[in-house]
Design a protein around this motif. Structure first.
Motif, short mmCIF file in Angstrom:
data_model
loop_
_atom_site.label_atom_id
_atom_site.label_comp_id
_atom_site.label_asym_id
_atom_site.label_seq_id
_atom_site.Cartn_x
_atom_site.Cartn_y
_atom_site.Cartn_z
N UNK A 56 -6.24 44.92 -8.41
CA UNK A 56 -6.21 45.01 -6.96
C UNK A 56 -6.76 46.37 -6.53
N UNK A 57 -6.77 46.62 -5.25
CA UNK A 57 -7.32 47.86 -4.71
C UNK A 57 -6.61 49.10 -5.24
N UNK A 58 -5.38 48.93 -5.70
CA UNK A 58 -4.65 50.07 -6.26
C UNK A 58 -5.10 50.40 -7.68
N UNK A 59 -6.05 49.63 -8.23
CA UNK A 59 -6.58 49.88 -9.56
C UNK A 59 -5.74 49.31 -10.69
N UNK A 60 -4.64 48.65 -10.35
CA UNK A 60 -3.75 48.08 -11.36
C UNK A 60 -3.90 46.58 -11.42
N UNK A 61 -3.66 46.02 -12.60
CA UNK A 61 -3.65 44.57 -12.76
C UNK A 61 -2.36 44.01 -12.18
N UNK A 62 -2.50 42.91 -11.43
CA UNK A 62 -1.34 42.22 -10.86
C UNK A 62 -1.46 40.74 -11.20
N UNK A 102 -12.68 35.93 8.12
CA UNK A 102 -13.07 34.65 7.51
C UNK A 102 -13.91 34.89 6.27
N UNK A 103 -13.76 33.99 5.29
CA UNK A 103 -14.61 33.99 4.11
C UNK A 103 -15.06 32.56 3.83
N UNK A 137 0.56 33.73 2.42
CA UNK A 137 -0.40 33.09 1.52
C UNK A 137 -1.67 33.92 1.44
N UNK A 138 -2.22 33.98 0.24
CA UNK A 138 -3.43 34.77 0.01
C UNK A 138 -4.31 34.05 -1.01
N UNK A 139 -5.60 34.04 -0.76
CA UNK A 139 -6.56 33.51 -1.74
C UNK A 139 -6.81 34.60 -2.78
N UNK A 140 -6.75 34.22 -4.05
CA UNK A 140 -7.07 35.13 -5.15
C UNK A 140 -8.21 34.53 -5.94
N UNK A 141 -9.29 35.31 -6.08
CA UNK A 141 -10.47 34.87 -6.80
C UNK A 141 -10.51 35.61 -8.14
N UNK A 142 -10.36 34.85 -9.22
CA UNK A 142 -10.36 35.44 -10.56
C UNK A 142 -11.74 36.01 -10.90
N UNK A 143 -11.75 37.20 -11.45
CA UNK A 143 -12.95 37.83 -12.00
C UNK A 143 -14.06 38.13 -11.00
N UNK A 144 -13.78 38.13 -9.72
CA UNK A 144 -14.81 38.54 -8.77
C UNK A 144 -14.78 40.06 -8.70
N UNK A 145 -15.95 40.70 -8.73
CA UNK A 145 -16.02 42.15 -8.82
C UNK A 145 -15.41 42.85 -7.61
N UNK A 146 -15.63 42.31 -6.43
CA UNK A 146 -15.08 42.90 -5.21
C UNK A 146 -13.99 41.97 -4.67
N UNK A 147 -12.92 42.54 -4.10
CA UNK A 147 -11.83 41.69 -3.60
C UNK A 147 -12.03 41.17 -2.18
N UNK A 148 -13.23 41.24 -1.66
CA UNK A 148 -13.48 40.88 -0.25
C UNK A 148 -13.10 39.44 0.08
N UNK A 149 -13.20 38.52 -0.89
CA UNK A 149 -12.85 37.12 -0.60
C UNK A 149 -11.41 36.81 -1.00
#
Length: 163
Positions: A56-62, A102-103, A137-149
């Motif tokens: 995540x943006x904090x640099x840690x794996x969640x 929106x994404x 609720x939040x969309x999580x995209x595995x392995x996407x380089x940027x978390x924008x989506x």
């Protein structure tokens, strides 16, 4: 004097708590679907949970827990699997947050016959409910380089044809 101070504090507290109280607890799935859905926590509990780990943006794996987005779309009657070909490849999913952000995802990005990437609608992070600023609720995209989506506070999902 104390009475006025207590009333002022209660009024201030009510204004700061309102965003958390009015935060959307449901998601509308509509557009090019055969069965429009209203998703809530009870609906999600009926589907198989999946976990995705991402930095995540904090640099840690969640570790996020939720439901594979394609499963929700399949329940809404969205064209996936063998029918996702030809003209149907011009369909996309538009996801909207409570603040209007929106994404977009091409349906092929969500279909296991096209990709191994996992995209979930999460309601938990590290075993706990999402923070009010991120959920419910939040969309999580595995392995996407940027978390924008990895869109937070999801309120609506609509399927459309490209025009």
């Amino acid at each position: 004097m104390k009475k006025h101070l207590i009333i002022a504090c209660l009024a201030l507290l009510s204004f700061t708590a309102i965003p958390f109280i009015t935060q959307a607890q449901t998601i509308k799935v509509s557009g090019e679907v055969t069965t429009p859905l209203t998703i809530d926590a009870a609906y999600l509990q009926k589907l198989a949970p999946t976990t995705v780990t991402r930095k995540d943006r904090d640099g840690k794996d969640h570790t996020y827990t939720g439901v594979i987005l394609a499963e929700i779309l399949k329940n809404a009657g969205v064209t996936l699997g063998p029918e996702l070909k030809g003209e149907n490849l011009t369909k996309y999913l538009q996801v909207e947050a409570s603040d209007g952000y929106q994404v977009i995802f091409a349906l092929a990005e969500l279909d296991k016959s096209f990709t191994d990437r996992t995209i979930i609608l999460a309601d938990k992070v590290d075993g706990q409910p999402l923070a009010p600023g991120d959920g419910p609720y939040r969309i999580i995209v595995q392995d996407e380089k940027k978390p924008a989506r990895c869109i937070k506070q999801v309120t609506a999902m609509q399927v459309h044809f490209v025009k």
